[in-house]
Design an enzyme around this catalytic site. Structure first.
Site, PDB file in Angstrom:
ATOM      1  CG  ASN A  16     113.340 -13.575  35.953  1.00 59.91           C
ATOM      2  OD1 ASN A  16     112.230 -13.490  36.762  1.00 59.91           O
ATOM      3  ND2 ASN A  16     113.419 -14.441  35.159  1.00 59.91           N
ATOM      4  CD1 TRP A  17     114.838 -10.810  42.163  1.00 65.37           C
ATOM      5  CD2 TRP A  17     113.155 -10.102  43.533  1.00 65.37           C
ATOM      6  NE1 TRP A  17     115.515  -9.918  42.869  1.00 65.37           N
ATOM      7  CE2 TRP A  17     114.386  -9.318  43.582  1.00 65.37           C
ATOM      8  CE3 TRP A  17     112.197  -9.769  44.476  1.00 65.37           C
ATOM      9  CZ2 TRP A  17     114.605  -8.371  44.822  1.00 65.37           C
ATOM     10  CZ3 TRP A  17     112.197  -8.929  45.226  1.00 65.37           C
ATOM     11  CH2 TRP A  17     113.401  -8.161  45.297  1.00 65.37           C
ATOM     12  CE  LYS A  18     114.647 -17.560  36.653  1.00 66.07           C
ATOM     13  NZ  LYS A  18     115.238 -18.772  36.202  1.00 66.07           N
TER      14      LYS A  18
ATOM     15  CD  GLU B 267     112.447 -20.285  34.628  1.00 66.33           C
ATOM     16  OE1 GLU B 267     111.725 -19.424  35.279  1.00 66.33           O
ATOM     17  OE2 GLU B 267     113.699 -20.795  34.727  1.00 66.33           O
TER      18      GLU B 267
ATOM     19  N   GLY C  39     119.798 -21.537  35.376  1.00 64.76           N
ATOM     20  CA  GLY C  39     119.463 -22.076  36.726  1.00 64.76           C
ATOM     21  C   GLY C  39     120.492 -23.456  36.980  1.00 64.76           C
TER      22      GLY C  39
ATOM     23  CB  SER D 248     124.326 -20.022  34.953  1.00 64.72           C
ATOM     24  OG  SER D 248     123.113 -21.168  35.404  1.00 64.72           O
TER      25      SER D 248
ATOM     26  N   GLY E 249     118.988 -14.557  36.778  1.00 60.20           N
ATOM     27  CA  GLY E 249     117.942 -15.140  37.981  1.00 60.20           C
ATOM     28  C   GLY E 249     118.284 -15.338  39.322  1.00 60.20           C
ATOM     29  N   GLY E 250     118.896 -16.280  39.512  1.00 63.50           N
ATOM     30  CA  GLY E 250     119.274 -16.685  40.996  1.00 63.50           C
ATOM     31  C   GLY E 250     120.228 -15.599  41.678  1.00 63.50           C
TER      32      GLY E 250
ATOM     33  CG  HIS F 163     111.845 -16.826  31.151  1.00 60.57           C
ATOM     34  ND1 HIS F 163     112.048 -17.829  31.619  1.00 60.57           N
ATOM     35  CD2 HIS F 163     113.062 -16.134  31.721  1.00 60.57           C
ATOM     36  CE1 HIS F 163     113.083 -18.296  32.321  1.00 60.57           C
ATOM     37  NE2 HIS F 163     113.605 -16.864  32.419  1.00 60.57           N
TER      38      HIS F 163
ATOM     39  CD  GLU G  48     116.941 -15.581  30.096  1.00 57.56           C
ATOM     40  OE1 GLU G  48     117.629 -15.044  31.081  1.00 57.56           O
ATOM     41  OE2 GLU G  48     115.821 -16.204  30.354  1.00 57.56           O
TER      42      GLU G  48
HETATM   43  P1  PGA Z   1     119.362 -17.813  36.167  1.00 57.50           P
HETATM   44  O1  PGA Z   1     118.060 -17.479  35.396  1.00 57.50           O
HETATM   45  O2  PGA Z   1     120.422 -16.737  36.290  1.00 57.50           O
HETATM   46  O3  PGA Z   1     119.117 -18.166  37.664  1.00 57.50           O
HETATM   47  O4  PGA Z   1     120.165 -19.038  35.220  1.00 57.50           O
HETATM   48  C1  PGA Z   1     118.016 -16.554  34.292  1.00 57.50           C
HETATM   49  C2  PGA Z   1     116.657 -16.384  34.010  1.00 57.50           C
HETATM   50  O5  PGA Z   1     116.008 -17.370  33.875  1.00 57.50           O
HETATM   51  O6  PGA Z   1     116.305 -15.250  33.486  1.00 57.50           O
END
Ligand code: PGA
Length: 243
Positions: free
Chosen positions: A9-11, A92, A166, A206, A227-228, A90, A160
């Protein structure tokens, strides 16, 4: 056996070397049948990245197919551009855009209508966990968002915990094992045991090259939503390798 899936997930990040990342991942996963990979970039990068040997997903969709919805993109449009998966619900989106479980359910339905796989995110906040309400909150999110036509082919669940996203602080193996088992039970109640047994449940929050192997070996963990660590081909492939 549920085939594991690692989803990136590149966001709202558009790496300059987006194509290089996707090409490196494509080269590495060629011929590997035991693990699936999907990368979810921001919308504008989708046409650049489709067709390069990695399945491409989106991070959101509108629930309608078309119409007067300024700024939105429908699941049908995503499908027309070669997108195979869409992340919905998600945390976010829930925080930034006040998306509710009911809105998430409509997006799950939209994905199914367009023949793309919904990656349905659920997860509790730090406050929910402190109040020992994590399971109750996640169960409620699931009950509302699981559309009646949900199958293990058209939907993937991603657990999640919001506090783990993050932050560099993943949930513990016990926390993950307990929640994934609960989610599988809830799916069995809602959709029947045969759907539940085949449903993939990803962990996200994470996940990185150091903790992936331990997390991915937990029973009921069928992959990761990353994500990251998905913004670097090396880090992402280390997680794919951990499967
Ligand atoms: P993260 O994000 O791996 O940076 O914690 C995961 C996500 O929100 O899908």
């Amino acid at each position: 056996m549920r085939r594991k899936l690692i989803a990136g997930n590149w966001k709202m990040n558009a790496p300059r070397d987006a194509r290089t990342i996707v090409d490196a991942v494509a080269a590495e996963i060629l011929g590997r049948d035991h693990v699936g990979v999907v990368i979810c970039p921001p919308y504008p990068l989708i046409p650049l990245l489709v067709g390069r040997g990695v399945r491409i997903g989106a991070q959101n969709c509108h629930h309608e197919a078309s119409g007067a919805h300024t700024g939105d993109v429908s699941a049908e449009m995503l499908a027309a551009f070669g997108v195979t998966h869409v992340i919905v619900g998600h945390s976010e989106r829930r925080n930034d855009h006040l998306e509710t479980d009911l809105m998430t359910q409509a997006k799950v339905r939209a994905a199914h209508r367009a023949d793309i796989t919904a990656i349905l995110c659920v997860g509790e906040s730090a406050a929910d966990r402190e109040m020992e309400r994590a399971e109750e909150i996640v169960a409620a999110q699931l009950r509302t968002a699981l559309a009646a036509n949900t199958t293990s082919a058209n939907t993937i669940i991603a657990y999640e915990p919001v506090w783990a996203i993050g932050t560099g602080e993943a949930a513990t193996p016990d926390e993950i094992a307990d929640m994934h088992a609960m989610i599988r039970d809830e799916i069995a109640v809602a959709l029947g045991a045969s759907v539940s047994e085949k449903m993939r449940i990803l962990y996200g929050g994470s996940m990185n090259r150091s903790n992936a192997e331990e997390i991915l070996s937990i029973e009921d963990v069928d992959g990761g939503l990353v994500g990251g660590a998905s913004l670097s081909a090396d880090d992402f492939l280390a997680i794919v390798d951990a499967v």
